[in-house]
Design a protein around this motif. Sequence first.
Motif: not given
Length: 315
Positions: A194-205
Amino acid sequence: MRLFIQIIFAILLTLGWEFIKGAILNGDSFSDTSNHLREELIEKHSWVAVCKFLIIFLCFFLTLLSLSLAKRSESLAKKINKAIQKHELLSDESDQAIVVKDYIPRAGEQVISVSELAEKLQTDIDALNSSRTDYINKRAKNYVLSVVQTYRQTQSINDTELDLQRSTEQLYDEWLMWLTWPNFSRVALPMLGFLGTIIGIMVSMIELAEKIKGKSDPEEMRGAIIELINDIGVAFDTTLIALVMAFIVFAFTTNAQRRLWFVAEHCQLATEPVIRRMKIPNWTKRTDYILEQLVRNAHQKFLNEISREDTGRGS
């Protein structure tokens, strides 16, 4: 060396996942996937791709490490069980009765003092402690010594069997400590994904905001949004892998706990020969006989009183 092999294998699994995903979802060839990984990780320095790669690697590594520790704990438990079963004191061939000082042997009965056995076991354990090696034999001798010491102190077979049950539970709890890391991994893996998904979304935004900043061309904005959606889809890889790995670790750890208890029960059953050779002290037999006679006499007296009352009523 084993840890290094697990790291290498985790890296290979991570790369293998990328190639499999590229072949299934995008129909990419091996060279296309290799070029894409090199472009994302080395040339573009994409934080989304780097974070995703590292977290998927950690998921595979934690899984391999947890499975290895669970298997190793079960192997050690079986070796301890085998060492207990091979202990000379638990041999069925021995016919010497294990006695305390208050036991009077019958004619021709071969006996051995429980104090002598306890001292011999303690001497063996002290020798193992001084060498700081051979944990398996030391733990097996300690387990047998606990049985002998309890009989030596209480001079009661029932108390010895109860203490044996407690020693078995302590042995099982000790083995469960070996599963601390697998138990941690099965909880940490979903959170890591879940942390990886959150980091991915945050960086993408953040990258999307930088790309569309100051731009008014709809086509350019549309391309940036499509790239964002692709990055978010990539980021969800970590959650998928983490959940699958957590399920595998949970299954193996639960099975390991069940098998460890099965081995612990076998350790307890292995002590049956020594329990069978223990003899109740004569003073205990005498006490039981006196108590039995007192109860019998009290019961007979009660019956006689009832009989006299019935006779008096009848007359």
